[in-house]
Design an enzyme around this catalytic site. Structure first.
Site, PDB file in Angstrom:
ATOM      1  NE  ARG A 108     -15.687   1.574  -0.865  1.00 51.49           N
ATOM      2  CZ  ARG A 108     -16.338   2.738  -1.056  1.00 51.49           C
ATOM      3  NH1 ARG A 108     -16.353   3.297  -2.236  1.00 51.49           N
ATOM      4  NH2 ARG A 108     -16.990   3.290  -0.060  1.00 51.49           N
ATOM      5  CG  LEU A 109     -13.797  -4.491  -4.866  1.00 53.11           C
ATOM      6  CD1 LEU A 109     -13.083  -5.803  -4.606  1.00 53.11           C
ATOM      7  CD2 LEU A 109     -15.141  -4.734  -5.518  1.00 53.11           C
ATOM      8  CG  HIS A 110      -7.951  -1.886  -3.551  1.00 50.88           C
ATOM      9  ND1 HIS A 110      -8.368  -2.143  -2.257  1.00 50.88           N
ATOM     10  CD2 HIS A 110      -6.644  -2.235  -3.592  1.00 50.88           C
ATOM     11  CE1 HIS A 110      -7.353  -2.616  -1.556  1.00 50.88           C
ATOM     12  NE2 HIS A 110      -6.289  -2.692  -2.344  1.00 50.88           N
ATOM     13  CG  MET A 111      -8.561  -5.241 -10.532  1.00 47.05           C
ATOM     14  SD  MET A 111      -9.633  -5.730 -11.897  1.00 47.05           S
ATOM     15  CE  MET A 111      -9.559  -4.263 -12.931  1.00 47.05           C
TER      16      MET A 111
END
Length: 197
Positions: A108-111
């Site tokens: 899951r894309l995470h910044m």
DNA sequence: GTTCTAGAAC
DNA sequence: GTTCTAGAAC
């Protein structure tokens, strides 16, 4: 080799065992205790093992695995990441930076939104350090620009990834090059105390 | 991502 | 003898 261990090995060869731990963020996203704030398309959670005084993760509700799955249709979503970052910068007193790991461990894309003190009991290894203080950390602004210009994010060359991981320790606030992690952590405390005075 | 721990480094 | 790092996790 025993008959039993042979059977286990065969089973593992046949089914690529999923790294269950890499799915952890999907659970944390749903945990009210962990959620800091939400906006239209994104959720902000506290990092479970913070590597600095402040350490948040910004994730999309949409099922996007990483920055390498982004295309032009996601520019608006990524701009929402930036708006959230600005909001949090206003709320928090410490200097913050936002960015993505070149090779994320979690799905899951995470910044990451992380304060620059890097003082935390969960910061333990050279890899922890280098993943936030070398090119392995891809700043938000750079990623947004690349997506706007090219319509996708290009993976970092494996040789560069390796050189980031193995890079000698270097303080993020001065020219000090500690020999060990404990030395670095002790040194970071001195910067923090200067800030407080 | 973390945990655990062998053995390298001190 | 203790501290510290780095690789396996079936």
């Amino acid at each position: 080799m025993s008959k039993r261990s042979g059977a286990v090995m065969a089973a593992n060869l046949n089914s690529k065992k999923p790294k269950l731990w890499s799915l952890g963020l999907l659970e944390t996203m749903k945990d009210p205790e962990s959620i800091v704030k939400k906006s239209k398309q994104v959720v902000v959670i506290k990092d479970k093992y913070p590597k600095a005084k402040i350490h948040y993760l910004v994730l999309p509700e949409a099922d996007i695995n990483s920055i390498y799955a982004l295309n032009k249709s996601h520019v608006e979503l990524l701009e929402e990441f930036g708006e959230i970052f600005e909001e949090i910068e206003k709320e928090e007193k410490l200097p913050l930076k936002a960015g993505f790991h070149a090779v994320p461990s979690m799905q899951r894309l995470h910044m990451h939104i992380i304060s620059t003190d890097m003082v935390s009991p969960c910061l333990k290894t050279k890899l922890h350090w280098n993943s936030f203080t070398t090119e392995f950390f891809r700043p938000y602004a750079d990623v947004l620009e690349e997506l706007k210009e090219k319509g996708c994010i290009t993976k970092m060359a494996p040789e560069l990834v390796q050189s980031c991981k193995s890079r000698e320790l270097q303080c993020n606030q001065c020219s000090y090059k500690p020999k060990t992690m404990p030395q670095l952590k002790e040194h970071l405390l001195t910067h923090l105390k200067k800030e407080e005075n």
